[in-house]
Design a protein around this motif. Structure first.
Motif, PDB file in Angstrom:
ATOM      1  N   PRO A 100       0.836  -1.209   0.000  1.00  0.00           N
ATOM      2  CA  PRO A 100       0.000   0.000   0.000  1.00  0.00           C
ATOM      3  C   PRO A 100       0.870   1.257   0.000  1.00  0.00           C
ATOM      4  N   MET A 147      -9.704  -5.794  -4.110  1.00  0.00           N
ATOM      5  CA  MET A 147      -9.316  -4.398  -4.331  1.00  0.00           C
ATOM      6  C   MET A 147      -9.342  -4.021  -5.808  1.00  0.00           C
ATOM      7  N   PHE A 155      -4.492   1.939  -1.857  1.00  0.00           N
ATOM      8  CA  PHE A 155      -4.380   0.761  -2.718  1.00  0.00           C
ATOM      9  C   PHE A 155      -4.472   1.116  -4.198  1.00  0.00           C
ATOM     10  N   TYR A 158      -2.093  -1.181  -6.361  1.00  0.00           N
ATOM     11  CA  TYR A 158      -2.503  -2.584  -6.266  1.00  0.00           C
ATOM     12  C   TYR A 158      -3.886  -2.796  -6.863  1.00  0.00           C
ATOM     13  N   GLY A 159      -4.839  -1.932  -6.490  1.00  0.00           N
ATOM     14  CA  GLY A 159      -6.201  -2.090  -6.981  1.00  0.00           C
ATOM     15  C   GLY A 159      -6.305  -1.909  -8.481  1.00  0.00           C
TER      16      GLY A 159
END
Length: 261
Positions: A100, A147, A155, A158-159
């Motif tokens: 994150p 996510m 995020f 990552y998301g």
């Protein structure tokens, strides 16, 4: 019997990120269903432990220690499977992840790295494996994340990468139909090393459980069971889908506490 549709007798699978967590549980589950497996991650000692579990299930494991953040390394696993076992039927693109980071600390380079690690690696292996998968009809499962479909601060890299992986799954399923099925699993909070610091804190763990409709954190075997379904004849009429295995979550169950800007 219906259980026979979950059998993978004498099939061959490649599982990335298989040294621990979801990948290890998946490799063992595939072996228990009857498949031989090529397992790969960075840490060879962990892979040998997983290989012992595969052997205990009566199947063979071929260990490939590699830096799977490199798409070329993941692509090479297809050749490792065909040269070792003579065929390739199943690909599980499990390697991935990104720490994150607040938006203003997310550089373009960090975002691109997240995309490469979560999407480019999956594409590299899927493309390399396709000729072998076409021979007998095969299946690919990409490990995505909740996510990729919900919003949570911290995020963004990552998301975004996992959302791309989910859409990649849908697109690849059309490209490879009807001989190869391609699906993904949208994973919720699961007790892996990535969550050790979090679930080790009882207060945070309880909050996460209470924010989850099924009131628990997932186990790696929850995901492994879904993989077996998707790659076996039991899931033979499923392609281009993202199966949500997340305890019923409709929003993140972990708040990083990032303040308003």
């Amino acid at each position: 019997m219906i259980l026979d549709r979950f059998r993978l007798t004498d099939q061959v699978a490649v599982v990335t990120g298989a040294g621990r967590g979801l990948g290890a549980a998946t490799a063992v589950a595939l072996a228990e269903a009857g498949a031989d497996v090529v397992i790969s991650s960075r840490t060879e000692s962990q892979l040998h432990e997983v290989a012992e579990r595969v052997a205990a299930a009566g199947r063979r494991a071929h260990v490939v220690a590699a830096d799977l953040s490199d798409p070329a390394a993941t692509a090479a696993l297809a050749e490792a499977a065909t040269s070792t076992f003579g065929r390739l039927d199943i690909v599980v693109n499990n390697v991935g992840g990104t720490y994150p980071r607040p938006l203003l600390e997310t550089t373009t380079e960090f975002l691109e790295e997240a995309f490469r690690f979560n999407v480019s690696t999956a594409h590299a292996l899927t493309a390399a494996a396709t000729p072998a998968l076409l021979e007998h009809g095969g299946a690919v499962v990409n490990i995505s994340s909740i996510m990729g479909r919900v919003q949570g601060r911290g995020f963004i890299a990552y998301g975004t990468a996992k959302a791309a992986l989910s859409q990649y799954t849908r697109m690849a399923a059309v490209d490879l139909a009807p001989r190869v099925r391609v699906n993904a699993i949208s994973v919720g909070s699961v007790t892996t090393s990535a969550l050790e610091l979090v679930v080790g804190n009882e207060e945070i763990r309880v909050k996460m459980e209470q924010a989850t409709p099924l009131r628990r954190i997932g186990e790696p075997e929850d995901i492994a069971a879904a993989v077996v379904y998707l790659v076996s004849p039991a899931g033979g009429y499923v392609t281009g889908k993202v199966l949500e295995v997340d305890g019923g979550l409709q929003a993140p169950n972990l708040d990083l506490g990032l303040p308003d800007l």
